[in-house]
Design a protein around this motif. Structure first.
Motif, mmCIF file in Angstrom:
data_model
loop_
_atom_site.group_PDB
_atom_site.id
_atom_site.type_symbol
_atom_site.label_atom_id
_atom_site.label_comp_id
_atom_site.label_asym_id
_atom_site.label_seq_id
_atom_site.Cartn_x
_atom_site.Cartn_y
_atom_site.Cartn_z
ATOM 1 N N HIS A 309 -6.541 -4.279 -0.644
ATOM 2 C CA HIS A 309 -6.342 -4.852 -1.974
ATOM 3 C C HIS A 309 -5.293 -5.963 -1.958
ATOM 4 O O HIS A 309 -4.737 -6.292 -3.004
ATOM 5 C CB HIS A 309 -5.899 -3.751 -2.954
ATOM 6 N N THR A 310 -5.042 -6.535 -0.796
ATOM 7 C CA THR A 310 -3.960 -7.514 -0.671
ATOM 8 C C THR A 310 -4.127 -8.690 -1.628
ATOM 9 O O THR A 310 -3.153 -9.132 -2.271
ATOM 10 C CB THR A 310 -3.857 -8.029 0.774
ATOM 11 N N GLN A 311 -5.336 -9.230 -1.742
ATOM 12 C CA GLN A 311 -5.555 -10.382 -2.624
ATOM 13 C C GLN A 311 -5.261 -10.028 -4.075
ATOM 14 O O GLN A 311 -4.654 -10.815 -4.812
ATOM 15 C CB GLN A 311 -6.988 -10.900 -2.477
ATOM 16 N N SER A 312 -5.682 -8.847 -4.508
ATOM 17 C CA SER A 312 -5.393 -8.411 -5.882
ATOM 18 C C SER A 312 -3.892 -8.231 -6.086
ATOM 19 O O SER A 312 -3.346 -8.596 -7.134
ATOM 20 C CB SER A 312 -6.128 -7.099 -6.181
ATOM 21 N N LEU A 313 -3.219 -7.685 -5.085
ATOM 22 C CA LEU A 313 -1.774 -7.492 -5.184
ATOM 23 C C LEU A 313 -1.048 -8.836 -5.279
ATOM 24 O O LEU A 313 -0.072 -8.969 -6.023
ATOM 25 C CB LEU A 313 -1.261 -6.696 -3.981
ATOM 26 N N LYS A 314 -1.511 -9.824 -4.539
ATOM 27 C CA LYS A 314 -0.907 -11.151 -4.619
ATOM 28 C C LYS A 314 -0.920 -11.678 -6.047
ATOM 29 O O LYS A 314 0.060 -12.249 -6.538
ATOM 30 C CB LYS A 314 -1.656 -12.133 -3.700
ATOM 31 N N GLN A 315 -2.054 -11.506 -6.711
ATOM 32 C CA GLN A 315 -2.167 -11.964 -8.096
ATOM 33 C C GLN A 315 -1.274 -11.157 -9.024
ATOM 34 O O GLN A 315 -0.666 -11.704 -9.955
ATOM 35 C CB GLN A 315 -3.629 -11.873 -8.552
ATOM 36 N N LEU A 316 -1.162 -9.856 -8.748
ATOM 37 C CA LEU A 316 -0.382 -8.980 -9.626
ATOM 38 C C LEU A 316 1.121 -9.241 -9.529
ATOM 39 O O LEU A 316 1.839 -9.148 -10.526
ATOM 40 C CB LEU A 316 -0.668 -7.513 -9.290
ATOM 41 N N ILE A 317 1.599 -9.581 -8.334
ATOM 42 C CA ILE A 317 3.046 -9.759 -8.185
ATOM 43 C C ILE A 317 3.473 -11.219 -8.356
ATOM 44 O O ILE A 317 4.663 -11.508 -8.464
ATOM 45 C CB ILE A 317 3.558 -9.224 -6.827
ATOM 46 N N GLY A 318 2.508 -12.136 -8.377
ATOM 47 C CA GLY A 318 2.845 -13.537 -8.611
ATOM 48 C C GLY A 318 3.382 -14.220 -7.370
ATOM 49 O O GLY A 318 3.549 -13.615 -6.308
#
Length: 441
Positions: A309-318
């Motif tokens: 889920h790295t790509q989703s996490l990138k979006q979530l943490i900014g």
């Protein structure tokens, strides 16, 4: 060393004594012992050998002591003491070129030594019973923690450090938001000691489209009792958990809404290494062997799940700049579960500089109840580890230390640098990026 060579030290072929021949423990011990070539690589990475300098306080020496028992030489209290001093960090397994399964062997050796030696002093027996059955009683432990925090300022510093303040746990999202379901073991001490770890796990997973479910009847993973030679009680804990989890595995639990859970999440690596071994530990149980294997296959440490889920996490943490961290990899993760490098890679991809300290492969001295039962050795290992961690914090200008196991996190609490679970870091970054307002401090 000469007397050891005369005893056939280089030849680890083991002839089992009659009382062990044909027994499950005997057969397994013989198989493990016969793999050892006595090379000594394990000794070089053993924390207790490095401190004590005694061959019998290293894996090679302990293996020889267990071999003696297996071949019929009665264990002594000295034998038991050397086995007690083992951290079960399993660093020796990571460095063994022959694949010696030391962790399972030492469990067998401790059981045999306990059976063959005179009872421990009454105070020691009571302490071990209190640890085995007190720490694993969730209600008793949580109430004890509440009382302890009230009187915390009056307690000795060594006791205060066993009651970390941690973050406020905040709210946990509803568990009926998504089709994807995963189970989580909350643990026996974690909910009372550092409850934010479980809540942060549920919040992050929910943001990634996963409902985190908890089986109400599940409890301690069984490790604590099992490693304190309360093995039957530990096995009972394991069977209880399997029974509690099975309706979720089949999708029959009401909370599943017909969906089978896709994984059994572990955010405490000490619990994870044990649950992953349910299939091995219960392999001869006619009623639980098959189910135990299924549970072990479903069990995943949190760091085995989040990288996808790295790509989703990138979006979530900014994409704001983030302060670096120093990572303490628990022994139960890097040596027990053989998981190395995944967290470093993922955090790096998220823009978080992550570093380890000198001798990061060595145990911090927590090791379950070891910090209580072997306080002197544990303290030396803790001081050594904290010294290396603080140097790394200073060198890399990090603002916190992260780990992946409740025991290590609690053991390494200090007045200079925050120590927390890495999922709490992810959770706080999502919150700072206004991903949610569930976590109210």
């Amino acid at each position: 060393m000469a007397f050891l060579l005369q005893e056939g030290w280089l030849n680890m072929q083991t002839e089992l004594a009659p009382q062990f021949a044909g027994t499950p423990d005997g057969v397994m011990a013989q198989s493990i012992l016969n793999k050892c070539v006595h090379c000594g690589f394990c000794t070089a990475t053993c924390p207790t050998y490095q401190i004590l300098g005694d061959e019998l306080d290293g894996p090679r020496g302990r293996i020889y002591l267990i071999k003696q028992i297996a071949e019929g030489r009665p264990a002594t209290e000295k034998t038991r003491e050397h086995l007690d001093r083992c951290l079960t960090c399993r660093n020796c397994e990571s460095t063994c070129p022959s694949g010696v399964d030391y962790g399972h062997l030492v469990d067998i050796g401790r059981k045999w030594a306990e059976e063959q030696t005179s009872p421990r002093p009454i105070v020691e027996r009571l302490l071990r019973k209190a640890l085995a059955f007190g720490l694993t009683n969730k209600i008793l432990f949580e109430n004890g923690m509440r009382l302890g925090r009230i009187v915390r300022p009056l307690l000795p510093k060594v006791i205060q450090q066993k009651m970390p303040r941690g973050k406020q746990p905040g709210l946990r999202p509803p568990s009926n938001l998504h089709h994807t379901k995963m189970l989580m073991l909350e643990g026996c001490v974690q909910p009372g000691m550092l409850p934010n770890i479980n809540n942060a796990t549920a919040r992050v997973m929910s943001q990634l489209g996963v409902d985190v479910l908890v089986a109400a009847k599940a409890g301690c993973c069984g490790a604590l009792k099992y490693h304190l030679n309360e093995q039957e009680a530990g096995l009972a804990d394991m069977r209880r958990n399997i029974d509690a989890w099975w309706p979720y595995v089949t999708g029959e639990a009401p909370e599943c809404n017909g969906h089978k859970v896709q994984a059994l999440i572990m955010n405490a690596s000490g619990c994870g290494v044990t649950v992953k071994e349910y299939g091995h530990i219960l392999r001869d149980d006619p009623h639980y062997a098959e189910k135990a294997k299924v549970i072990s296959d479903l069990c995943k440490d949190l760091i085995e799940i989040l990288p996808s889920h790295t790509q989703s996490l990138k979006q979530l943490i900014g994409d704001k700049s983030k302060k670096g961290v120093v990572y303490h990899p628990p022994c139960t993760l890097q040596h027990g579960q053989k998981i190395k490098g995944q967290l470093e890679t993922m955090l790096g991809q998220l823009g978080i500089a992550i570093n380890t300290c000198q001798d990061s492969h060595l145990c911090c001295g927590s090791a379950g109840t070891y910090s209580i039962l072997q306080a002197g050795l544990s303290k030396q290992l803790k001081e050594q580890k904290l010294n290396h961690l603080q140097k790394a914090v200073s060198q890399h200008q990090a603002d916190r230390i992260v780990s992946a196991n409740i025991g290590c996190i609690t053991h390494l609490q200090n007045e200079n640098t925050t120590v927390e679970h890495w999922i709490e870091l992810i959770d706080s970054l999502i919150e700072q990026n206004e991903g949610y307002v569930l976590h109210k401090s």
